[in-house]
Design an enzyme around this catalytic site. Sequence first.
Site, PDB file in Angstrom:
ATOM      1  N   CYS A 378      11.518   2.000  51.803  1.00  0.00           N
ATOM      2  CA  CYS A 378      10.107   1.813  52.142  1.00  0.00           C
ATOM      3  C   CYS A 378       9.237   2.770  51.321  1.00  0.00           C
ATOM      4  O   CYS A 378       9.071   2.556  50.130  1.00  0.00           O
ATOM      5  CB  CYS A 378       9.901   1.957  53.646  1.00  0.00           C
ATOM      6  N   HIS A 504      13.558  -1.592  55.683  1.00  0.00           N
ATOM      7  CA  HIS A 504      14.347  -0.511  56.292  1.00  0.00           C
ATOM      8  C   HIS A 504      15.769  -0.977  56.600  1.00  0.00           C
ATOM      9  O   HIS A 504      16.066  -1.350  57.732  1.00  0.00           O
ATOM     10  CB  HIS A 504      13.687  -0.042  57.594  1.00  0.00           C
ATOM     11  N   GLU A 506      18.244   0.702  57.111  1.00  0.00           N
ATOM     12  CA  GLU A 506      18.923   1.611  58.050  1.00  0.00           C
ATOM     13  C   GLU A 506      18.904   1.088  59.475  1.00  0.00           C
ATOM     14  O   GLU A 506      19.642   1.597  60.321  1.00  0.00           O
ATOM     15  CB  GLU A 506      18.318   3.022  57.984  1.00  0.00           C
TER      16      GLU A 506
HETATM   17  N1  GLN Z   1       3.240   4.417  54.328  1.00  0.00           N
HETATM   18  C1  GLN Z   1       3.811   3.315  53.652  1.00  0.00           C
HETATM   19  C2  GLN Z   1       3.180   1.996  54.089  1.00  0.00           C
HETATM   20  O1  GLN Z   1       2.574   1.914  55.117  1.00  0.00           O
HETATM   21  C3  GLN Z   1       5.311   3.250  53.865  1.00  0.00           C
HETATM   22  C4  GLN Z   1       5.711   2.998  55.269  1.00  0.00           C
HETATM   23  C5  GLN Z   1       7.148   3.335  55.545  1.00  0.00           C
HETATM   24  O2  GLN Z   1       7.810   4.019  54.773  1.00  0.00           O
HETATM   25  N2  GLN Z   1       7.647   2.900  56.680  1.00  0.00           N
HETATM   26  O3  GLN Z   1       3.303   1.012  53.405  1.00  0.00           O
END
Ligand code: GLN
Length: 536
Positions: A378, A504, A506
Amino acid sequence: MKYIFVTGGVVSSLGKGLTAGALGALLETRNLSVRIQKFDPYLNVDPGTMNPYQHGEVYVLDDGAETDLDLGHYERFTSGSLSRANSLTSGQVYEAVIAKERHGDYLGSTVQVIPHVTNEIKSRILKGGEGVDVLITEIGGTTGDIEGLPFLEALRQFQLEHGRENVLFIHCTLIPYLRAAGELKTKPSQQSVAKLREIGIQPDILVCRTEYPVSMDMRRKLSLYCNVPANAVVECRDVESSIYELPLALATENLDELVVRRLNIAARPSDLQNWQDVVRKLKFPTHRVRIGVVGKYIDLQDAYKSVYESLIHGGIANDCGVQIVRLASEDLERQGTKPLENLDGILVPGGFGDRGIEGKILAVRHAREQGVPYYGLCLGMQVAVIEFARNVCALDDAHSTEFSPGTRHPVIDIMEEQKNITEKGGTMRLGAYECRLQPGSHAFAAYGVDAVMERHRHRFEFNGRYREQFTSVGLRIGGVNPRTGLVEIIEVADHPWFVGVQYHPEFKSKPTQPHPLFAAFIKAAMKYKKGFASVE
Ligand code: GLN
């Protein structure tokens, strides 16, 4: 249908969630279908808006629910995938009750905790367990908290209505050791069980967290004062090296047997082979790697819980012990990349806000230039794109508009659908979306399929305007969302293993089924380490 409720006494952080998860795992090995859910007494509608200091990681489900990290334990220990129906907070209960009141559903009545709030809670128990043999519900917080009372009252009613033979209570408690007295103490447990009995709940099984063995005498004493049979006093000593030993430890104490007997469930004996394999691989790995995790909340135990667990799973897949080196990205800003030396792989997890961003970009640069395996999740993918733009494409002020709204090169930009959103709770791009994989990419090689579903939680994305410019100088697009065309995976082509994913992964790894990308990352780290050793 059988119901198990897990409560906690004396202190928080007793590992109730792990106990619930491990019990679920044991029941599944007896061929029962199990689901686990969490009730949390706080008033937030979900933990999505709480910061990691307050609440650790926010765990995301396929359907986009933002939940407590215990749901992560449940999914890792059992095979089922959970839904919004398996995570309930007081905030949601009151939101539902008040909506019904405004709608006129209770017309004529005074709306009260009993029966309206407790009915709402009971309806969620029934809904959470639809279609399985056994539902395990963990109640957050500690017995005696004011906030938890409506939940406990609902459980008492639930047992009355559904019969003692179908409803079982497990109380997790702490048996502290007093060094000065050289003794384990049972009094706090007696008192927390007394609190439960005051409400009308008699626990059937006590799970005792302790640092030392609980003697037969001690068990008899707990039995007498807490009104629980002595064989239902279960010792739960701190496990040696891994939480995945817990199913085996609880099986030794007969926890699953106690449960099936008390609930009169006809189930085959447990088959612990899978868990024994997991534990053996964890304890005696043939290989070892050191993986640096570069993040913002690195000193918190729980902020990147699922990431740490998934790395361990990736190790299991490769017969490899994973030593996790936690690095605060702000420290890299101050000290440079020295702490990154001697790592076999670098991972940058998700995150929000600009603190420590430049340190993460430094870590990416180091990995890209030195050929160290890199895995960005992400935000970790977004910083990889920023680094590539700045240092490969010479777009000096390239940034994400999250951190620099006026940048001339918004290589990561807010999603169209996010532009008009003003409310914070539950408004990100959340939950499972499809990603079509690009043949020839590391991702395609790792997954071994054409398309996958992965979970999301973000507002910003790869800015498609730069796609050509980047790919012409060595960025590879490893996967896209087939419906929107959004870039989901980026890779650096001229690098042993450099993968950033907008989602994600994970949240979908289990010790018994390690996530393919985590397995591939650890494999790349092993290869890197080996190459290094032969050069030396
Ligand atoms: N802050 C970034 C976004 O909102 C990444 C979010 C994250 O890593 N979950 O796109």
